[in-house]
Design an enzyme around this catalytic site. Sequence first.
Site, PDB file in Angstrom:
ATOM      1  CB  ILE A  85      -0.883   0.064   1.269  1.00  0.00           C
ATOM      2  CG1 ILE A  85      -1.682  -1.205   1.462  1.00  0.00           C
ATOM      3  CG2 ILE A  85      -1.804   1.262   1.192  1.00  0.00           C
ATOM      4  CD1 ILE A  85      -2.360  -1.249   2.825  1.00  0.00           C
ATOM      5  CB  SER A  86       2.110   3.238   2.040  1.00  0.00           C
ATOM      6  OG  SER A  86       3.102   3.902   2.784  1.00  0.00           O
ATOM      7  N   GLY A 101       7.199   4.007   2.822  1.00  0.00           N
ATOM      8  CA  GLY A 101       7.650   5.256   3.422  1.00  0.00           C
ATOM      9  C   GLY A 101       9.119   5.173   3.766  1.00  0.00           C
ATOM     10  CE  LYS A 102      11.467  10.543   5.561  1.00  0.00           C
ATOM     11  NZ  LYS A 102      11.823  11.834   6.087  1.00  0.00           N
ATOM     12  CD  GLU A 103      10.318   7.471   9.889  1.00  0.00           C
ATOM     13  OE1 GLU A 103       9.082   7.457   9.984  1.00  0.00           O
ATOM     14  OE2 GLU A 103      10.994   8.490  10.057  1.00  0.00           O
ATOM     15  CB  SER A 104       6.847   1.749   8.065  1.00  0.00           C
ATOM     16  OG  SER A 104       5.885   2.653   7.565  1.00  0.00           O
ATOM     17  CE  LYS A 128       4.074   2.364  10.453  1.00  0.00           C
ATOM     18  NZ  LYS A 128       3.474   3.532  11.098  1.00  0.00           N
ATOM     19  CG  ASP A 185       4.197  12.473  11.977  1.00  0.00           C
ATOM     20  OD1 ASP A 185       4.241  13.641  11.531  1.00  0.00           O
ATOM     21  OD2 ASP A 185       4.513  11.485  11.304  1.00  0.00           O
TER      22      ASP A 185
HETATM   23  P1  ADP Z   1       4.648   6.000   7.776  1.00  0.00           P
HETATM   24  O1  ADP Z   1       5.461   6.074   9.014  1.00  0.00           O
HETATM   25  O2  ADP Z   1       5.359   5.374   6.641  1.00  0.00           O
HETATM   26  O3  ADP Z   1       3.985   7.309   7.437  1.00  0.00           O
HETATM   27  P2  ADP Z   1       1.934   5.069   8.246  1.00  0.00           P
HETATM   28  O4  ADP Z   1       1.483   4.302   9.439  1.00  0.00           O
HETATM   29  O5  ADP Z   1       1.488   6.472   8.156  1.00  0.00           O
HETATM   30  O6  ADP Z   1       3.509   4.930   8.139  1.00  0.00           O
HETATM   31  O7  ADP Z   1       1.447   4.278   6.976  1.00  0.00           O
HETATM   32  C1  ADP Z   1       1.741   4.705   5.672  1.00  0.00           C
HETATM   33  C2  ADP Z   1       0.508   4.688   4.825  1.00  0.00           C
HETATM   34  O8  ADP Z   1      -0.025   3.379   4.756  1.00  0.00           O
HETATM   35  C3  ADP Z   1      -0.599   5.540   5.354  1.00  0.00           C
HETATM   36  O9  ADP Z   1      -0.505   6.860   4.904  1.00  0.00           O
HETATM   37  C4  ADP Z   1      -1.847   4.877   4.845  1.00  0.00           C
HETATM   38  O10 ADP Z   1      -2.117   5.297   3.537  1.00  0.00           O
HETATM   39  C5  ADP Z   1      -1.428   3.416   4.796  1.00  0.00           C
HETATM   40  N1  ADP Z   1      -1.893   2.722   5.999  1.00  0.00           N
HETATM   41  C6  ADP Z   1      -1.214   2.538   7.148  1.00  0.00           C
HETATM   42  N2  ADP Z   1      -1.933   1.847   8.030  1.00  0.00           N
HETATM   43  C7  ADP Z   1      -3.104   1.575   7.443  1.00  0.00           C
HETATM   44  C8  ADP Z   1      -4.292   0.862   7.834  1.00  0.00           C
HETATM   45  N3  ADP Z   1      -4.414   0.307   9.040  1.00  0.00           N
HETATM   46  N4  ADP Z   1      -5.311   0.784   6.956  1.00  0.00           N
HETATM   47  C9  ADP Z   1      -5.203   1.352   5.738  1.00  0.00           C
HETATM   48  N5  ADP Z   1      -4.127   2.009   5.312  1.00  0.00           N
HETATM   49  C10 ADP Z   1      -3.079   2.130   6.129  1.00  0.00           C
HETATM   50 MN    MN Z   2       2.384   8.347   8.051  1.00  0.00          MN
END
Ligand code: ADP
Ligand code: MN
Length: 517
Positions: A260-261, A263-266, A290, A406
Amino acid sequence: MDPVGVAAAVPPDAGPGPAWQGKCPWGAPSTTSISCSLADVMSEQLAKELQLEEENAAFPEVVAVAEGPFITGENVDTSSDLMLAQMLQMEFDREYDAQLRREEKKINGDSKVSISFENYRKVHPYDSDSSEDEVDWQDTRHDPYRADKPTTTPRRGFVGKGKDITTKHDEVVCGRKNTARMENFAPEFQVGDGIGMDLKLSNQVFNALKQHAYSEERRSARLHEKKEHSTAEKAVDPKTRLLLYKMVNAGTLETITGCISTGKESVVFHAYGGKSAAEDKVIPPECAIKVFKTTLNEFKNRDKYIKDDYRFKDRFSKLNPRKIIRMWAEKEMHNLARMQNAGIPCPEVVILKKHVLVMSFIGQDQVPAPKLKDVTLSSEDMKKAYHQVLNMMQQLYKECNLVHADLSEYNMLWHDGKVWLIDVSQSVEPTHPHGLEFLFRDCRNVSQFFQKGGVAEALNERELFNAVSGLNITADNEVDFLEEIETLEKMNEDHVQNQGKKLSMFSSDGDPPIYDE
Ligand code: ADP
Ligand code: MN
């Protein structure tokens, strides 16, 4: 390779060619094209390439399955033999340990004096580091960092992992059946002469082999249509994949569909929930996984969140970076649990394994709910969202004793007509030495977003800060306001110094800290 480039790489003093060429009694050799010059061989570039090739041979990255999930119960992508070997070894070791335990029990019987086979137990290399530091808390009701509940969970001497499933099925019969079933694997899959022998494969081992056989089949089928490696494939290292594999194997997850995503940290994946492996846990139909990145660079600048968090203070100094990353995952889990308890819309924790946190998915049919920054809300919804966010910030502070730290339109999702808070691994308690500064930053983000979004009644950041914290800072400009915040933080620190313990700042279970005395 560019031949001109190769020629240029030869040092000028080397002359037109090697010295022996002119003196050769058989005359100059015909112009044999030297495919690889010395300069080439010596070059670091080449060394790197060779290294890479070697690594690829050891860990070949399998082409992404464009049409579907990359890890399912049916198709575990065992892209390397090494990994398969490790998985099998793990299963064998587990069985060996189980057998050992049975024998131990048998020998000891009712005897008052018992002997232990503990030292003979095999510990899988991938699990070996987990015995001392793995945090496998699935019971999120207990937050060991709660001020009122100091950690008293005793560390046992044994590797207390999982339940040994004492199956009702007859192992021998089952094992023989499994061996026979190996015949169904693709012909090119080498099963050895186990079929002819009276070999008894356990279900776990059989399944692992089966999955490997199937993925081998698919692999050869798609070998020639090489595609881009998927982000999902690339994003996780073998250890993480093994963790994910275990979750699928244990039935916690049904299918991991994709990323789904990143990121820098996850990295966040979507998955379909399994059929509930644990007794009392209902696994949500869709999950988000995650994976906290184990590359450390990005985490360095987050030290301040955790280093000064008294909940982690005792542990921090003793930890290596790998453990610190697990602590982020752990932190997110506990923070989510607190929020869940307070009724704040947020993902529900399913399971935590090392640096991998599985939670409920906010969204539907693999489509994640949009972030507040990406969604266009009607002015009515915008207003509704604002009041909800204000409410949640207060709840977070007062009931959960947390500051998000954050909070912005990037970490709020719009789903089901309401705002959901996510990404709370960096959240801290308000008494964190910088807790109030973090809160102020949150307030600024939220205030600006909703003011720009046209919510007329949206409080400005300073008003919002007071509304959330219950403090009454009267400064009418940011500089003075921040100064007062820092004074309060300083006061709190001094108080802690005097009392020796931060716990004294809490009057009772989960109450907000006392700043003004
Ligand atoms: P980061 O530290 O990388 O920002 P996030 O927890 O914000 O980590 O997760 C990154 C992205 O993944 C979020 O912006 C969201 O779009 C998606 N995401 C994270 N957790 C969920 C979840 N429980 N359900 C749906 N989407 C999620
Ligand atoms: Mn985030």
